[in-house]
Design a protein around this motif. Sequence first.
Motif, PDB file in Angstrom:
ATOM      1  N   ASP A 284       0.805  -1.211   0.000  1.00 43.58           N
ATOM      2  CA  ASP A 284       0.000   0.000   0.000  1.00 43.58           C
ATOM      3  C   ASP A 284       0.840   1.263   0.000  1.00 43.58           C
ATOM      4  O   ASP A 284       0.329   2.354  -0.268  1.00 43.58           O
ATOM      5  CB  ASP A 284      -0.937   0.001   1.218  1.00 43.58           C
ATOM      6  CG  ASP A 284      -2.028  -1.061   1.111  1.00 43.58           C
ATOM      7  OD1 ASP A 284      -2.635  -1.159   0.037  1.00 43.58           O
ATOM      8  OD2 ASP A 284      -2.244  -1.796   2.085  1.00 43.58           O
TER       9      ASP A 284
ATOM     10  N   ILE B  17      -6.331   6.654   2.793  1.00 48.81           N
ATOM     11  CA  ILE B  17      -6.475   6.338   1.369  1.00 48.81           C
ATOM     12  C   ILE B  17      -6.121   4.870   1.206  1.00 48.81           C
ATOM     13  O   ILE B  17      -4.954   4.479   1.338  1.00 48.81           O
ATOM     14  CB  ILE B  17      -5.566   7.215   0.491  1.00 48.81           C
ATOM     15  CG1 ILE B  17      -5.820   8.691   0.759  1.00 48.81           C
ATOM     16  CG2 ILE B  17      -5.803   6.905  -0.990  1.00 48.81           C
ATOM     17  CD1 ILE B  17      -4.871   9.615   0.010  1.00 48.81           C
TER      18      ILE B  17
ATOM     19  N   GLY C 203      -7.855   0.678  -0.136  1.00 50.12           N
ATOM     20  CA  GLY C 203      -8.730  -0.083  -1.007  1.00 50.12           C
ATOM     21  C   GLY C 203      -8.645  -1.542  -0.647  1.00 50.12           C
ATOM     22  O   GLY C 203      -7.900  -1.937   0.256  1.00 50.12           O
TER      23      GLY C 203
ATOM     24  N   VAL D  32      -6.029  -1.112  -5.988  1.00 51.46           N
ATOM     25  CA  VAL D  32      -7.077  -0.130  -5.709  1.00 51.46           C
ATOM     26  C   VAL D  32      -6.498   1.028  -4.898  1.00 51.46           C
ATOM     27  O   VAL D  32      -6.810   2.199  -5.154  1.00 51.46           O
ATOM     28  CB  VAL D  32      -8.259  -0.781  -4.971  1.00 51.46           C
ATOM     29  CG1 VAL D  32      -9.310   0.267  -4.613  1.00 51.46           C
ATOM     30  CG2 VAL D  32      -8.879  -1.894  -5.823  1.00 51.46           C
ATOM     31  N   THR D  33      -5.667   0.709  -3.929  1.00 50.64           N
ATOM     32  CA  THR D  33      -5.042   1.774  -3.133  1.00 50.64           C
ATOM     33  C   THR D  33      -4.248   2.711  -4.029  1.00 50.64           C
ATOM     34  O   THR D  33      -4.348   3.940  -3.911  1.00 50.64           O
ATOM     35  CB  THR D  33      -4.122   1.171  -2.055  1.00 50.64           C
ATOM     36  OG1 THR D  33      -4.909   0.431  -1.124  1.00 50.64           O
ATOM     37  CG2 THR D  33      -3.364   2.262  -1.317  1.00 50.64           C
TER      38      THR D  33
ATOM     39  N   ALA E 208      -4.648   3.296  -7.220  1.00 51.73           N
ATOM     40  CA  ALA E 208      -5.572   4.076  -8.045  1.00 51.73           C
ATOM     41  C   ALA E 208      -6.219   5.194  -7.238  1.00 51.73           C
ATOM     42  O   ALA E 208      -6.393   6.316  -7.733  1.00 51.73           O
ATOM     43  CB  ALA E 208      -6.636   3.155  -8.639  1.00 51.73           C
ATOM     44  N   ASN E 209      -6.549   4.920  -5.999  1.00 51.27           N
ATOM     45  CA  ASN E 209      -7.155   5.953  -5.151  1.00 51.27           C
ATOM     46  C   ASN E 209      -6.155   7.052  -4.808  1.00 51.27           C
ATOM     47  O   ASN E 209      -6.521   8.237  -4.751  1.00 51.27           O
ATOM     48  CB  ASN E 209      -7.715   5.322  -3.879  1.00 51.27           C
ATOM     49  CG  ASN E 209      -8.985   4.531  -4.137  1.00 51.27           C
ATOM     50  OD1 ASN E 209      -9.701   4.803  -5.105  1.00 51.27           O
ATOM     51  ND2 ASN E 209      -9.278   3.559  -3.288  1.00 51.27           N
TER      52      ASN E 209
ATOM     53  N   ALA F 104      -5.959   9.258  -7.761  1.00 47.06           N
ATOM     54  CA  ALA F 104      -7.124  10.140  -7.873  1.00 47.06           C
ATOM     55  C   ALA F 104      -6.997  11.355  -6.956  1.00 47.06           C
ATOM     56  O   ALA F 104      -7.352  12.474  -7.325  1.00 47.06           O
ATOM     57  CB  ALA F 104      -8.391   9.361  -7.548  1.00 47.06           C
ATOM     58  N   VAL F 105      -6.462  11.128  -5.755  1.00 52.02           N
ATOM     59  CA  VAL F 105      -6.272  12.237  -4.821  1.00 52.02           C
ATOM     60  C   VAL F 105      -5.159  13.153  -5.310  1.00 52.02           C
ATOM     61  O   VAL F 105      -5.254  14.382  -5.207  1.00 52.02           O
ATOM     62  CB  VAL F 105      -5.942  11.704  -3.411  1.00 52.02           C
ATOM     63  CG1 VAL F 105      -5.578  12.853  -2.472  1.00 52.02           C
ATOM     64  CG2 VAL F 105      -7.133  10.924  -2.860  1.00 52.02           C
TER      65      VAL F 105
ATOM     66  N   VAL G 238      -8.906  -2.041 -12.240  1.00 52.29           N
ATOM     67  CA  VAL G 238      -8.909  -0.733 -11.593  1.00 52.29           C
ATOM     68  C   VAL G 238      -7.769   0.134 -12.125  1.00 52.29           C
ATOM     69  O   VAL G 238      -7.911   1.353 -12.265  1.00 52.29           O
ATOM     70  CB  VAL G 238      -8.818  -0.879 -10.055  1.00 52.29           C
ATOM     71  CG1 VAL G 238      -7.472  -1.469  -9.636  1.00 52.29           C
ATOM     72  CG2 VAL G 238      -9.066   0.447  -9.365  1.00 52.29           C
TER      73      VAL G 238
ATOM     74  N   ALA H 147      -8.042   3.647 -14.259  1.00 53.66           N
ATOM     75  CA  ALA H 147      -7.317   4.849 -13.866  1.00 53.66           C
ATOM     76  C   ALA H 147      -6.497   5.420 -15.015  1.00 53.66           C
ATOM     77  O   ALA H 147      -6.172   6.614 -15.020  1.00 53.66           O
ATOM     78  CB  ALA H 147      -6.408   4.534 -12.679  1.00 53.66           C
TER      79      ALA H 147
END
Length: 540
Positions: free
Chosen positions: A288, A353, A355, A360-361, A363-364, A367-368, A412, A416
């Motif tokens: 992560d 942040i 997932g 997923v983490t 990608a998140n 996004a941030v 995912v 992204a």
Amino acid sequence: MNRFINRRRRLSSILLLVSLLILPSYAAAGTEDGKWAYTALGDSLAYGIQSDGSAGLSYADFLADDLENVDGLETFTKAYAVPGLTSEGLLSQMQTNEEALQSAAEADLITISIGANDFLQVFSKNPDELKNPEVVQSILQEVGDNYGQIVRQIQAANPDAKIFLMGYYNSFPAYPEEDQKLFIQLMEALNETIQSVASASGSDYVATFDAVAEDYDTYLPNPKNVHPGEQGYERISEEFWKAVKPYVPVSADRIAGADRYETAVEISKQGWDASNTIVLARGDHFPDALAGSPLAYHMDAPILLTKERLPAEVKKEIQRLGAEKAVVLGGTEAVSPFVENQLKGLGLTVQRIGGKDRFVTAANIAAVLNGEPEQAVLANGMDFPDALSIASYAAGKGYPILLTKPTRLPGVTAAALEDVDSTIVAGGTSVVSKEVLRALPSTVRYGGSDRYQTSALIAKELNPSDRAYIATGSDFADALTGSILAAKEKSTFLLVPPDHLDASIAEAAEKFGIRHFTILGGTGAVGPSAAEKHMEAAHE
């Protein structure tokens, strides 16, 4: 300019190793710790008169910054640079100004820009005189004689100083082409005279004519003023640095704590006097945390590490920084709710942040960081080296790091990348397959045969610098936390084996001419013992 003032240890064995790898055969000047005293002598170019007539940064200031950047500057002065100074004026200064001569006598590095004003003072009064070959030859003879005496006097007072003599550029590029011919001929003749002095005295000559000619509009922005703008001075300094850098002693230091958690704290102390935000990741589990460097850099926040409980040293560092917010990377299995509550107990607001998995983490986090980036970095998410080799570069550019499996692009991650125009892939085909590449937007791959060659290739092609941060390639923690500091310092970043400098790293160092190495982590992470082995091998 950042001076290393926090916890550090000189590594004599690594220093000697690096010296063997990349130093030329001539002797290095400098103080006992390898730092130089630098004195800039000469005219308005050394002083820093700008294209608008104001005083500002000269090429000497930028050169001093280059030395400071590799931890090679002890002192710097341009106090004896005088706008309008002629070669006769500088000779008189060396003969009558005891402070100026003393400064030169104590310097390890001396740069001189002198001679152009000998012509400009004639040009300002009667430019037609410069069309007379006898007048021109007389001026050149006087410049050569004066310059030779200047250098000989400095060398008599300081025979060990490295002296660099500046050649001049075309100061009148805005004039009609026919008129420029005369100026160009004059500068070429002046530069030949300066080169002769350099050759006769064992000094170095620094050419600037072609460098400034690359972009007159940028480097000489005022057609009514012969002086460069700040960008012009910086460009001139680049030519000086090319000439000076091979003589600069290699230096090395280490940022380390008792373990990875304390090393992260020491890195934080090195890079941040204070920070409103900290980024927190699990110290014994990498997935992560892999994508966190660009986000931390964007927030100007250090990355700190935690166990199942927040270590005491990390708590102290959060308080020292005066942080008010913590960004936690990963879900509750990575960083526990207990740690989150500890952060809140310290008065911090917490943003998590995460997932369901590392992909997923990442990608998140992307996004941030930037909802619709034009470019992204892709690396194998099942191991850490390639993502961390490119982390400092990605951070500095603001590119998110997204993760993939070796032979399949997770959905995912594909989602992204939908709005991304191009992708940089870190790693060879064994870690990111050709099949994955075919699913990506416009792609460039940087991959070697192993993690160390990939690291060297990324450094050489994407992130060259005169200084480098080095971390072990066998674990992730020091490379993760150090990547932000490397990005802040605009330094290259290299992964090395824990017990020796890999051949590809040595090749990269030689190509860059790296002059300062900062090793991240204790000797258990990157040990000095292999340096001794390399030195023994080098002498066999």
